[in-house]
Design a protein around this motif. Structure first.
Motif, mmCIF file in Angstrom:
data_model
loop_
_atom_site.group_PDB
_atom_site.id
_atom_site.type_symbol
_atom_site.label_atom_id
_atom_site.label_comp_id
_atom_site.label_asym_id
_atom_site.label_seq_id
_atom_site.Cartn_x
_atom_site.Cartn_y
_atom_site.Cartn_z
ATOM 1 N N LEU A 1 -2.599 3.970 -8.101
ATOM 2 C CA LEU A 1 -1.079 4.017 -8.100
ATOM 3 C C LEU A 1 0.132 3.954 -9.202
ATOM 4 N N SER A 2 0.697 4.696 -9.551
ATOM 5 C CA SER A 2 1.281 4.709 -10.843
ATOM 6 C C SER A 2 3.197 4.069 -9.633
ATOM 7 N N TYR A 3 4.466 3.883 -10.242
ATOM 8 C CA TYR A 3 4.965 3.228 -10.223
ATOM 9 C C TYR A 3 6.525 4.444 -10.697
ATOM 10 N N SER A 4 6.546 5.403 -11.124
ATOM 11 C CA SER A 4 7.477 6.540 -11.363
ATOM 12 C C SER A 4 7.800 7.392 -10.915
ATOM 13 N N GLY A 5 8.871 7.385 -10.665
ATOM 14 C CA GLY A 5 10.140 7.723 -9.152
ATOM 15 C C GLY A 5 9.045 9.114 -8.850
ATOM 16 N N ARG A 6 8.930 10.410 -9.597
ATOM 17 C CA ARG A 6 8.108 11.159 -9.673
ATOM 18 C C ARG A 6 6.903 11.398 -9.411
ATOM 19 N N ALA A 7 5.884 9.961 -9.313
ATOM 20 C CA ALA A 7 4.543 9.658 -8.883
ATOM 21 C C ALA A 7 5.235 9.315 -7.289
ATOM 22 N N LEU A 8 5.696 7.934 -7.269
ATOM 23 C CA LEU A 8 5.740 7.275 -5.959
ATOM 24 C C LEU A 8 6.621 8.839 -4.891
ATOM 25 N N ARG A 9 6.723 10.127 -5.350
ATOM 26 C CA ARG A 9 7.439 10.633 -4.695
ATOM 27 C C ARG A 9 6.852 11.362 -3.575
ATOM 28 N N ALA A 10 5.221 12.085 -5.149
ATOM 29 C CA ALA A 10 4.372 12.667 -4.061
ATOM 30 C C ALA A 10 3.700 11.451 -3.969
ATOM 31 N N PHE A 11 3.227 10.991 -4.063
ATOM 32 C CA PHE A 11 2.616 9.741 -3.838
ATOM 33 C C PHE A 11 2.662 9.452 -1.743
ATOM 34 N N ARG A 12 4.439 9.599 -1.599
ATOM 35 C CA ARG A 12 4.189 9.621 -0.137
ATOM 36 C C ARG A 12 4.298 10.624 0.840
ATOM 37 N N ARG A 13 3.853 11.700 -0.214
ATOM 38 C CA ARG A 13 3.726 12.805 0.705
ATOM 39 C C ARG A 13 2.707 12.459 1.744
ATOM 40 N N GLY B 1 -3.802 -6.536 -9.267
ATOM 41 C CA GLY B 1 -4.342 -6.584 -9.114
ATOM 42 C C GLY B 1 -3.540 -4.434 -8.094
ATOM 43 N N GLN B 2 -4.347 -3.172 -7.568
ATOM 44 C CA GLN B 2 -3.748 -2.517 -7.674
ATOM 45 C C GLN B 2 -4.186 -1.884 -6.471
ATOM 46 N N VAL B 3 -3.533 -0.877 -5.922
ATOM 47 C CA VAL B 3 -3.517 0.311 -5.030
ATOM 48 C C VAL B 3 -4.111 1.239 -6.006
ATOM 49 N N ARG B 4 -4.707 2.271 -5.003
ATOM 50 C CA ARG B 4 -5.600 3.466 -5.805
ATOM 51 C C ARG B 4 -5.673 4.168 -4.459
ATOM 52 N N LEU C 1 1.283 -1.253 0.052
ATOM 53 C CA LEU C 1 0.003 0.025 0.091
ATOM 54 C C LEU C 1 0.710 0.762 0.329
ATOM 55 N N LEU C 2 2.295 1.245 0.028
ATOM 56 C CA LEU C 2 2.805 2.117 0.520
ATOM 57 C C LEU C 2 3.853 2.457 -0.745
ATOM 58 N N GLY C 3 3.143 1.596 -1.865
ATOM 59 C CA GLY C 3 4.534 1.166 -3.331
ATOM 60 C C GLY C 3 5.783 0.887 -2.775
ATOM 61 N N LEU C 4 6.209 0.246 -1.770
ATOM 62 C CA LEU C 4 7.339 -0.113 -1.404
ATOM 63 C C LEU C 4 7.565 -1.622 -1.851
ATOM 64 N N GLU C 5 6.293 -2.429 -2.111
ATOM 65 C CA GLU C 5 6.211 -3.698 -2.897
ATOM 66 C C GLU C 5 5.230 -3.664 -4.172
ATOM 67 N N ARG C 6 5.861 -4.267 -5.346
ATOM 68 C CA ARG C 6 5.232 -4.343 -6.423
ATOM 69 C C ARG C 6 4.126 -5.089 -6.262
#
Length: 319
Positions: free
Chosen positions: A70-82, A61-64, A52-57
């Motif tokens: 949830l996108s696993y690109s670096g920029r998207a994960l950075r925004a998500f983790r804020r 299924g998917q995480v929303r 759910l944190l994006g630390l495992e792919r």
């Protein structure tokens, strides 16, 4: 706010088989809601939280988050983790002993380039109950009590103004006298800041005191979920009943035989049947050992995946 849909996570196992750590999970955390994810060690709780944190792919299924996959690109994960932050179990293990409290809390804001760093750190410490915050700026973790260290960890998460906290056993390493303070803090953060939270725990007493809803996990699946009072006062799944039976006020202790099965070899039928007290007592039915159960949906009403106590739940061949 945060939702898992048909989520599956696998890892390499013995003899080339795949270990299904999370094996089809639907779970949601609503705005301003605290959900407790409970189960014994090895059931997949932490893997689900990491996913759910994006630390495992996920393998499937998917995480929303807020309705967006949830996108696993670096920029998207950075925004998500804020927006979605983690609070770990062991504050001594998650705090660098060579960093001051100020440096620990400022790490996130620095990574994300937030302005007014000192104000952000002071506000986060105050929200976490460390007041006046300036008094703690130059202290090191070894100079703090266990409860204060956990508050620093929480402050580090709050410094990014997240919408959701994922707390993995947030009070397991604390003395009993301090646990209530941290739980009260999390409830206050929910009320004052509108935070949502997923609390991962094996402690049903903690779930009772803090959660709006409970999801019970066994061998990679949610086997029972619903409002906390419904699940913990009238459990329907034999596994939930066994977990609750160890509480001091329980009238009868239910002893489960054996250990949870190897996740590379999920049992046929209901995955709990090799340890189920109903099956052991001869109260099971043929479907318990032959027919897989449906994956429970992410709904707020009480639900259970059990052939005996919820015979109307449809079976699903997903082996």
């Amino acid at each position: 706010m945060l939702e898992a849909t048909d989520l599956a996570v696998e890892f390499p196992g013995r003899s080339g088989r795949r270990a299904r750590a999370v094996d089809g999970v639907n779970l949601s955390v609503g705005a301003g809601e605290i959900v407790a994810l409970v189960g014994e060690s090895g059931c997949g709780k932490t893997t689900l939280a990491r996913t759910l944190l994006g630390l495992e792919r996920p393998a499937a299924g998917q995480v929303r988050y807020d309705g967006t996959p949830l996108s696993y690109s670096g920029r998207a994960l950075r925004a998500f983790r804020r927006q979605v932050q983690l609070v770990l179990q062991d504050p001594m293990g998650s705090l660098n002993p060579r960093h001051t409290v100020y440096e620990a809390v400022a790490e996130g804001p620095r990574i994300h380039g937030l302005p007014d760093e000192e104000k952000v750190v002071a506000t986060a410490l105050a929200q976490a109950g460390l007041r006046p915050p300036e008094r703690f700026f130059h202290r090191f973790p070894h100079e703090l009590s266990g409860g204060q260290r956990q508050r620093v960890v929480i402050a580090g998460a709050l410094a990014l103004s997240p919408k959701v906290l994922i707390a993995d056993e947030p009070v397991a390493s604390l003395d009993a006298s301090v646990r209530g303070e941290i739980l009260a803090l999390m409830l206050r953060l929910r009320d004052e800041l509108g935070l949502s939270a997923l609390v991962v725990t094996h402690d049903l007493g903690l779930a009772w005191n803090i959660a709006d809803r409970v999801a019970v996990m066994y061998l990679g699946r949610i086997v029972e979920s619903g409002p906390t009072e419904d699940v913990l006062t009238a459990p329907r799944h034999p596994y939930t009943q066994a977990l609750l039976s160890v509480l001091p006020e329980s009238p009868e202790r239910i002893i489960l035989t054996g250990e949870p099965p190897d996740p590379t070899r999920i049992p046929a039928g209901c995955r709990f049947h090799p340890r189920c007290q109903l099956v052991a007592a001869g109260n099971g039915i043929d479907a318990c050992t032959t027919t897989p159960l449906a994956i429970l949906p992410a709904i707020s009403t009480p639900q259970v995946a059990c052939h005996v106590t919820a015979g109307k739940i449809p079976a699903l061949d997903n082996s």
